[in-house]
Design a protein around this motif. Structure first.
Motif, short mmCIF file in Angstrom:
data_model
loop_
_atom_site.label_atom_id
_atom_site.label_comp_id
_atom_site.label_asym_id
_atom_site.label_seq_id
_atom_site.Cartn_x
_atom_site.Cartn_y
_atom_site.Cartn_z
N PRO A 298 0.82 -1.21 0.00
CA PRO A 298 0.00 0.00 0.00
C PRO A 298 0.87 1.27 0.00
O PRO A 298 2.03 1.22 0.39
N ASP B 239 -2.24 4.37 -3.08
CA ASP B 239 -2.97 3.10 -3.19
C ASP B 239 -3.41 2.70 -1.78
O ASP B 239 -2.70 2.00 -1.05
N GLN B 240 -4.55 3.23 -1.39
CA GLN B 240 -5.01 3.02 -0.01
C GLN B 240 -6.10 1.96 0.07
O GLN B 240 -6.98 2.03 0.93
N ARG B 241 -6.04 0.98 -0.83
CA ARG B 241 -7.01 -0.10 -0.73
C ARG B 241 -6.81 -0.82 0.60
O ARG B 241 -5.68 -0.90 1.11
N THR B 242 -7.87 -1.38 1.12
CA THR B 242 -7.75 -2.14 2.37
C THR B 242 -6.97 -3.42 2.10
O THR B 242 -6.79 -3.84 0.94
N GLU C 213 -9.25 -5.76 0.22
CA GLU C 213 -9.42 -5.36 -1.19
C GLU C 213 -8.20 -5.77 -2.01
O GLU C 213 -8.31 -6.25 -3.13
N ARG C 214 -7.04 -5.59 -1.43
CA ARG C 214 -5.79 -5.92 -2.12
C ARG C 214 -5.78 -7.41 -2.51
O ARG C 214 -5.41 -7.77 -3.61
N ASP D 179 -8.82 -8.21 -5.02
CA ASP D 179 -8.58 -7.69 -6.37
C ASP D 179 -7.70 -8.65 -7.18
O ASP D 179 -7.81 -8.75 -8.39
#
Ligand code: FES
Length: 626
Positions: free
Chosen positions: A140, A144-147, A150-151, A154
């Motif tokens: 992260p 790119d602050q995906r949880t 989510e990472r 995805d």
């Protein structure tokens, strides 16, 4: 009348219809219930179609073309194909329902699916519900602050997953400690774990055959389909009762609580799980899936469901199909905490999930031959039919085949006479463990009675013939036909001095009666199923003797006693441990599992106990055949 074609016999009005599918270029033709997806139909019949999602509609790899007949496009097809392709008949096989006859073109595979062969000789395309995916993820950053979740998700965008809370609890620390190189552990549509590094080579499952007497566990490598270890032990519930009715009564009478009897099942399963993992040198935490085949009573008790309604008329199960079961929390197994257990559904209180598993393994629902499946035990399960129709029933055979209720009876253990062969000149015995004979197990009992009928010492009604007649018919055996107190007995083995009947292994007139009752119950069962199907015994093309007892039974003697229809002896075969094999198949493939669930729609259960014709039919069957 001979019914060897696909045409179902008269008398089965509510049988499911079938549709014909022809797969090209192999030319394979199959018949399946309408409404089944083309993907399932292909998979059940060993035809490989590309897929990485196992038929969940997410990978869009299962492309086939409808070349004859029609299948309307599904909403997903519109996203996977151009309008021209749709017009040309392209569809996703896992979304395409076969509602009519079809010809289907299957493109060559892009990836060769792995397959495994199970003990019954069936090829199973590997598609376990559990899978592992190795992921190398971007770290992260402020841009790119995906949880964390989510990472991971995805990177698994061909799957539609939800997440187990337990996986979420550790995901953050695992990702960071492993530099974002992790393995996602997935069961069905659930992310159950995120593990550091690449653990994809370590994915295992355990198939259990949960018998009333014996429990067998097989550890399978789910990446290759290879069995790694097998272990068996007596069900620890034995002290609660030898058979299901006694176990139910013990719980009803409160001699044992349901939870204590359930615990005994869990202990049995846990010890076996630990044993197979230790044998194979693997960590039980890498076992991510379990399949369990057992009769309805064993399954009810193991899940802590009150079995009382199974033991009294009208014999009602709590549920045919069970909700999702967690192997660790619900069955106490020392496996991955997120592992799920697939439990085979039952057809009725006395035709349980072990029979569903057996039918899956024996392929009764895919074979054009009319076959009779008989699993002999205290309760005998019988299934008759072919790929177009299946009828099932349960016959109360009683404990004779288990060696109980027989004066010198015993279980099939060391010292049990398992094979008896009589000639007018003498007796030949085969004893388990090459020990001094101590008693007679079920197969020995069947052999002894069949041989006595064959040499003429028992008449067709099951009575020992008078002494004078015995001396003429079998002079070398007549001395063994003697009295013990008021009862006539036949001595199989003198333990002490010849003449010391009380200390010998013998068969009594009453033992013969017990066997006749058991045999009559079973023969009545299959005769009623034949009647329901409008068939006669000669229409049966193969008899499958299932279960451990079936493996030891002499087909010739089973025919001689009328335990199975009178057929050429080569048509009566031992099916082996088909329940265990079915459990393995369900573990290796979600498609086979779907096949087991589909059997629920295909098998019609025939209840014997409320039939007006049962008693007359039973009495007719008490005699031994001519
Ligand atoms: S099998 Fe993956 S979309 Fe059909």
């Amino acid at each position: 009348m001979t019914n060897t074609t696909a045409d179902p016999p008269a008398g089965l009005e509510d049988r499911p219809a079938r549709v014909d599918l022809e797969f090209q270029p192999s030319g394979t033709r199959v018949r399946v219930p309408p409404g089944v997806t083309i993907f399932d139909a292909a998979s059940w019949n060993g035809i490989a179609i590309d897929s990485t999602c196992g038929g969940h509609g997410t990978c869009k790899k299962c492309k086939i073309r409808i070349d004859g007949g029609s299948v309307p496009p599904s909403p997903l097809d519109a996203r996977a194909f151009s309008p021209d392709e749709l017009r040309a008949g392209w569809r996703l096989a896992c979304r395409a329902q076969a509602d009519g006859d079809l010809r289907i073109e299957v493109p060559p595979l892009v990836t060769r699916p792995k397959a495994a062969t199970v003990g019954v000789g069936r090829q199973v395309i590997l598609r376990p519900a559990a899978q592992k995916r190795y992921l190398e993820l971007a770290e992260p950053s402020l841009s790119d602050q995906r949880t964390d979740l989510e990472r991971v998700l995805d990177a698994l965008d061909d799957l539609e997953l939800s997440v187990d809370l337990a996986a979420l609890r550790s995901i953050g620390s695992v990702l960071r400690a492993a530099d974002y190189r992790v393995t996602a552990v997935i069961v069905d549509d659930l992310l159950i774990d995120v593990q550091p590094g690449d653990t994809t080579a370590r994915l295992y499952g355990i198939a259990f055959d949960l018998g009333t007497t014996t429990v067998v566990a097989t550890l399978l490598d789910l990446t290759t389909g290879t069995p790694l270890a097998v272990a068996s032990m007596l069900n620890k519930q034995q002290p609660v009762g030898a058979d299901v009715i006694t176990r139910i009564s013990s719980i009803m009478m409160e001699s044992f609580t349901l939870s204590s009897v359930a615990d005994l099942a869990h202990q049995t399963l846990s010890e076996l799980a630990a044993e197979v993992c230790a044998d194979a040198g693997i960590d039980p935490a890498d076992v991510c899936e379990v399949a369990l085949a057992g009769n309805a009573t064993m399954i009810h008790i193991a899940l802590g469901i009150d079995p009382e309604p199974l033991g009294v008329a009208p014999f009602i199960m709590a549920a045919r199909q069970l909700p999702e079961v967690r192997a660790s929390a619900d069955l106490g197994l020392p496996v991955h905490p997120g592992a799920r257990a697939f439990i085979f559904p039952a057809f009725g209180a006395y035709v349980g999930g072990d029979i569903t598993a057996g039918l899956l393994a024996s392929g009764m629902d895919r074979d054009s031959r009319t076959r009779l499946f008989i699993d002999i035990g205290t309760n005998c399960e019988i299934v008759l039919g072919n790929r177009d129709w299946l009828l099932a029933t349960a016959a109360p055979a009683g404990p004779a085949f288990e060696g109980a209720a027989i004066r010198c009876g015993m279980r099939a253990a060391d010292g049990a006479i398992e094979v008896v062969s009589l000639s007018p000149a003498g007796v030949e015995l085969r004893v388990i463990g090459d020990a001094e004979p101590a008693g007679l197990c079920g197969s020995g009992l069947v052999d002894a009675v069949a041989s006595l009928v064959a040499v003429g010492l028992l008449d067709r009604s099951g009575r020992f013939v008078p002494e004078a007649e015995a001396a003429i018919r079998a002079p070398g055996l007549a001395g063994r036909l003697t009295m013990l107190g008021q009862e006539r007995v036949f001595v199989l083995h003198w333990l002490a001095e010849p003449g010391d009947v009380a200390r010998s292994v013998y068969l009594t007139q009453r033992d013969v009666r017990e066997l006749q009752f058991a045999k009559a119950a079973i023969a009545t069962g299959w005769n009623i199923l034949l009647q329901e199907a409008g068939l006669s015994p000669g229409d049966v093309q193969q008899v499958l003797l299932a279960g451990s007892f079936g493996s030891y039974l002499s087909p010739a003697n089973a025919i001689r006693l009328g335990l199975v229809p009178r057929l050429p002896v080569l048509r009566v075969v031992s099916a082996g441990n088909v329940a265990g094999e079915g459990a393995k198949m369900a573990l290796l493939s979600v498609r086979e599992r779907a096949g087991a669930l589909a059997l629920q729609e295909e098998v019609r259960y025939v209840e014997l106990s409320d039939r007006a014709d049962f008693n007359d039919a039973f009495v007719d069957q008490l005699q031994f055949p001519e």
